[in-house]
Design a protein around this motif. Structure first.
Motif, PDB file in Angstrom:
ATOM      1  N   LEU A 222       0.823  -1.213   0.000  1.00 31.39           N
ATOM      2  CA  LEU A 222       0.000   0.000   0.000  1.00 31.39           C
ATOM      3  C   LEU A 222       0.856   1.261   0.000  1.00 31.39           C
ATOM      4  O   LEU A 222       0.562   2.230  -0.708  1.00 31.39           O
ATOM      5  CB  LEU A 222      -0.919  -0.002   1.229  1.00 31.39           C
ATOM      6  N   VAL A 223       1.931   1.252   0.796  1.00 28.02           N
ATOM      7  CA  VAL A 223       2.802   2.435   0.873  1.00 28.02           C
ATOM      8  C   VAL A 223       3.467   2.698  -0.472  1.00 28.02           C
ATOM      9  O   VAL A 223       3.497   3.845  -0.953  1.00 28.02           O
ATOM     10  CB  VAL A 223       3.855   2.249   1.989  1.00 28.02           C
ATOM     11  N   LEU A 224       4.005   1.656  -1.087  1.00 24.18           N
ATOM     12  CA  LEU A 224       4.667   1.843  -2.385  1.00 24.18           C
ATOM     13  C   LEU A 224       3.673   2.280  -3.454  1.00 24.18           C
ATOM     14  O   LEU A 224       3.987   3.128  -4.301  1.00 24.18           O
ATOM     15  CB  LEU A 224       5.375   0.551  -2.797  1.00 24.18           C
ATOM     16  N   THR A 225       2.444   1.736  -3.404  1.00 25.50           N
ATOM     17  CA  THR A 225       1.421   2.160  -4.357  1.00 25.50           C
ATOM     18  C   THR A 225       1.041   3.622  -4.135  1.00 25.50           C
ATOM     19  O   THR A 225       0.901   4.398  -5.093  1.00 25.50           O
ATOM     20  CB  THR A 225       0.168   1.273  -4.230  1.00 25.50           C
ATOM     21  N   GLY A 226       0.865   4.014  -2.866  1.00 22.56           N
ATOM     22  CA  GLY A 226       0.533   5.406  -2.558  1.00 22.56           C
ATOM     23  C   GLY A 226       1.613   6.373  -2.995  1.00 22.56           C
ATOM     24  O   GLY A 226       1.320   7.431  -3.572  1.00 22.56           O
ATOM     25  N   LEU A 227       2.867   6.007  -2.742  1.00 21.68           N
ATOM     26  CA  LEU A 227       3.975   6.869  -3.171  1.00 21.68           C
ATOM     27  C   LEU A 227       4.029   6.970  -4.691  1.00 21.68           C
ATOM     28  O   LEU A 227       4.259   8.057  -5.241  1.00 21.68           O
ATOM     29  CB  LEU A 227       5.299   6.328  -2.622  1.00 21.68           C
ATOM     30  N   ALA A 228       3.810   5.836  -5.382  1.00 15.51           N
ATOM     31  CA  ALA A 228       3.860   5.845  -6.849  1.00 15.51           C
ATOM     32  C   ALA A 228       2.727   6.696  -7.429  1.00 15.51           C
ATOM     33  O   ALA A 228       2.958   7.501  -8.350  1.00 15.51           O
ATOM     34  CB  ALA A 228       3.779   4.414  -7.383  1.00 15.51           C
ATOM     35  N   LEU A 229       1.516   6.556  -6.886  1.00 16.13           N
ATOM     36  CA  LEU A 229       0.387   7.346  -7.391  1.00 16.13           C
ATOM     37  C   LEU A 229       0.588   8.840  -7.127  1.00 16.13           C
ATOM     38  O   LEU A 229       0.345   9.675  -8.007  1.00 16.13           O
ATOM     39  CB  LEU A 229      -0.916   6.881  -6.743  1.00 16.13           C
ATOM     40  N   THR A 230       1.042   9.172  -5.910  1.00 20.54           N
ATOM     41  CA  THR A 230       1.264  10.582  -5.581  1.00 20.54           C
ATOM     42  C   THR A 230       2.350  11.184  -6.467  1.00 20.54           C
ATOM     43  O   THR A 230       2.188  12.294  -6.997  1.00 20.54           O
ATOM     44  CB  THR A 230       1.665  10.724  -4.095  1.00 20.54           C
ATOM     45  N   ALA A 231       3.451  10.448  -6.641  1.00 22.91           N
ATOM     46  CA  ALA A 231       4.534  10.949  -7.487  1.00 22.91           C
ATOM     47  C   ALA A 231       4.089  11.082  -8.935  1.00 22.91           C
ATOM     48  O   ALA A 231       4.465  12.042  -9.624  1.00 22.91           O
ATOM     49  CB  ALA A 231       5.739  10.009  -7.389  1.00 22.91           C
ATOM     50  N   ALA A 232       3.255  10.150  -9.412  1.00 26.18           N
ATOM     51  CA  ALA A 232       2.787  10.208 -10.799  1.00 26.18           C
ATOM     52  C   ALA A 232       1.906  11.433 -11.031  1.00 26.18           C
ATOM     53  O   ALA A 232       2.053  12.134 -12.046  1.00 26.18           O
ATOM     54  CB  ALA A 232       2.015   8.935 -11.139  1.00 26.18           C
ATOM     55  N   VAL A 233       1.008  11.723 -10.077  1.00 25.43           N
ATOM     56  CA  VAL A 233       0.128  12.887 -10.229  1.00 25.43           C
ATOM     57  C   VAL A 233       0.949  14.178 -10.170  1.00 25.43           C
ATOM     58  O   VAL A 233       0.761  15.097 -10.984  1.00 25.43           O
ATOM     59  CB  VAL A 233      -0.968  12.891  -9.138  1.00 25.43           C
ATOM     60  N   LEU A 234       1.885  14.261  -9.220  1.00 25.80           N
ATOM     61  CA  LEU A 234       2.702  15.472  -9.105  1.00 25.80           C
ATOM     62  C   LEU A 234       3.595  15.665 -10.328  1.00 25.80           C
ATOM     63  O   LEU A 234       3.737  16.781 -10.836  1.00 25.80           O
ATOM     64  CB  LEU A 234       3.557  15.405  -7.838  1.00 25.80           C
ATOM     65  N   ALA A 235       4.174  14.569 -10.834  1.00 21.75           N
ATOM     66  CA  ALA A 235       5.031  14.674 -12.018  1.00 21.75           C
ATOM     67  C   ALA A 235       4.227  15.052 -13.253  1.00 21.75           C
ATOM     68  O   ALA A 235       4.664  15.878 -14.072  1.00 21.75           O
ATOM     69  CB  ALA A 235       5.753  13.348 -12.251  1.00 21.75           C
ATOM     70  N   ALA A 236       3.030  14.486 -13.391  1.00 19.28           N
ATOM     71  CA  ALA A 236       2.176  14.840 -14.534  1.00 19.28           C
ATOM     72  C   ALA A 236       1.748  16.293 -14.463  1.00 19.28           C
ATOM     73  O   ALA A 236       1.665  16.985 -15.491  1.00 19.28           O
ATOM     74  CB  ALA A 236       0.943  13.934 -14.571  1.00 19.28           C
ATOM     75  N   GLY A 237       1.509  16.789 -13.257  1.00 15.05           N
ATOM     76  CA  GLY A 237       1.155  18.195 -13.110  1.00 15.05           C
ATOM     77  C   GLY A 237       2.298  19.131 -13.460  1.00 15.05           C
ATOM     78  O   GLY A 237       2.077  20.213 -14.017  1.00 15.05           O
ATOM     79  N   LEU A 238       3.528  18.715 -13.151  1.00 17.87           N
ATOM     80  CA  LEU A 238       4.688  19.545 -13.494  1.00 17.87           C
ATOM     81  C   LEU A 238       4.929  19.570 -14.996  1.00 17.87           C
ATOM     82  O   LEU A 238       5.364  20.579 -15.549  1.00 17.87           O
ATOM     83  CB  LEU A 238       5.937  19.032 -12.774  1.00 17.87           C
ATOM     84  N   GLN A 239       4.671  18.453 -15.670  1.00 17.30           N
ATOM     85  CA  GLN A 239       4.939  18.374 -17.103  1.00 17.30           C
ATOM     86  C   GLN A 239       3.827  18.987 -17.941  1.00 17.30           C
ATOM     87  O   GLN A 239       4.045  19.369 -19.083  1.00 17.30           O
ATOM     88  CB  GLN A 239       5.139  16.911 -17.516  1.00 17.30           C
ATOM     89  N   SER A 240       2.628  19.064 -17.363  1.00 17.00           N
ATOM     90  CA  SER A 240       1.493  19.587 -18.115  1.00 17.00           C
ATOM     91  C   SER A 240       1.461  21.108 -18.035  1.00 17.00           C
ATOM     92  O   SER A 240       1.811  21.697 -17.024  1.00 17.00           O
ATOM     93  CB  SER A 240       0.200  19.004 -17.549  1.00 17.00           C
ATOM     94  N   ALA A 241       1.034  21.714 -19.095  1.00 21.94           N
ATOM     95  CA  ALA A 241       0.906  23.177 -19.126  1.00 21.94           C
ATOM     96  C   ALA A 241      -0.558  23.546 -19.272  1.00 21.94           C
ATOM     97  O   ALA A 241      -1.283  22.945 -20.045  1.00 21.94           O
ATOM     98  CB  ALA A 241       1.712  23.746 -20.295  1.00 21.94           C
ATOM     99  N   GLY A 242      -0.979  24.530 -18.508  1.00 24.34           N
ATOM    100  CA  GLY A 242      -2.369  24.969 -18.595  1.00 24.34           C
ATOM    101  C   GLY A 242      -3.160  24.587 -17.357  1.00 24.34           C
ATOM    102  O   GLY A 242      -2.614  24.116 -16.361  1.00 24.34           O
TER     103      GLY A 242
END
Length: 200
Positions: free
Chosen positions: A44-64
């Motif tokens: 659960l911890v590794l899944t939570g970290l992966a999901l949180t990092a994925a959302v934050l990274a996608a937000g940094l790469q996305s514009a708008g």
């Protein structure tokens, strides 16, 4: 209903489940059950970290002003406790699982008090539950409850959240100390009577 809910709800569900599993670890009195539950917690911890990092990274790469951008902005509060989880909690859970594995050869082997004290350490449950709380705060605006919209409400909400996290930390520290005291070896009982000369 906001589009962010589809992104944030799985993240919140994983962190809440991790917080609940961590809460129950010290109550397990069998080594095999403790090992199995720490395996669930690791996943659960590794899944939570992966999901949180994925959302934050996608937000940094996305514009708008996309759904991912707004989801990443909402998850910004959870980034700090999630970083504490990555640095402290993951290592402690891994060590706890290997320690429980050493006693889990037989199904009925009791978990030693030292192992349960390690399971009750505040750096296991507290960062997970603080992250779950922060993710819940991030989810609220997507269901129409924005606690930070009104200036007069934001201050009390932050104060209550900080006091709640402090109360959770104190509770975990007290439980850890209680179990650690049980794990201490019994002190040798020394007779209080003074030594007398031996008469033959």
């Amino acid at each position: 209903m906001d589009d962010r809910l589809a992104v944030l709800l799985p993240v919140a569900a994983v962190w809440l489940a991790a917080g609940l599993v961590a809460e129950g670890l010290p109550g397990l009195d069998r080594a095999r059950a403790l090992r199995r539950r720490t395996g669930w917690l690791s996943a659960l911890v590794l899944t939570g970290l992966a999901l949180t990092a994925a959302v934050l990274a996608a937000g940094l790469q996305s514009a708008g002003d996309t759904t991912v951008d707004r989801s990443a902005a909402a998850l910004g509060v959870a980034a700090v406790p999630a970083a504490v989880v990555a640095v402290c909690t993951v290592r402690r859970v891994r060590r706890l699982r290997s320690g429980a594995g050493a006693f889990a050869a037989a199904p009925g082997t009791p978990a030693p008090h030292g192992l349960r004290a390690a399971a009750a350490h505040p750096l296991i449950a507290l960062p997970l539950q603080a992250t779950a709380l922060a993710v819940l705060v991030a989810v609220l605006p997507s269901v129409g409850v924005d606690l930070f919209a009104a200036p007069g409400v934001a201050g009390p909400v932050i104060t209550v959240a900080v006091l709640g996290v402090c109360a959770i930390g104190v509770r975990h520290a007290l439980r850890h100390n209680r179990l650690a005291e049980r794990a201490m070896p019994a002190a040798e009982v020394v007779s209080a009577r003074p030594a007398r000369a031996l008469h033959v």
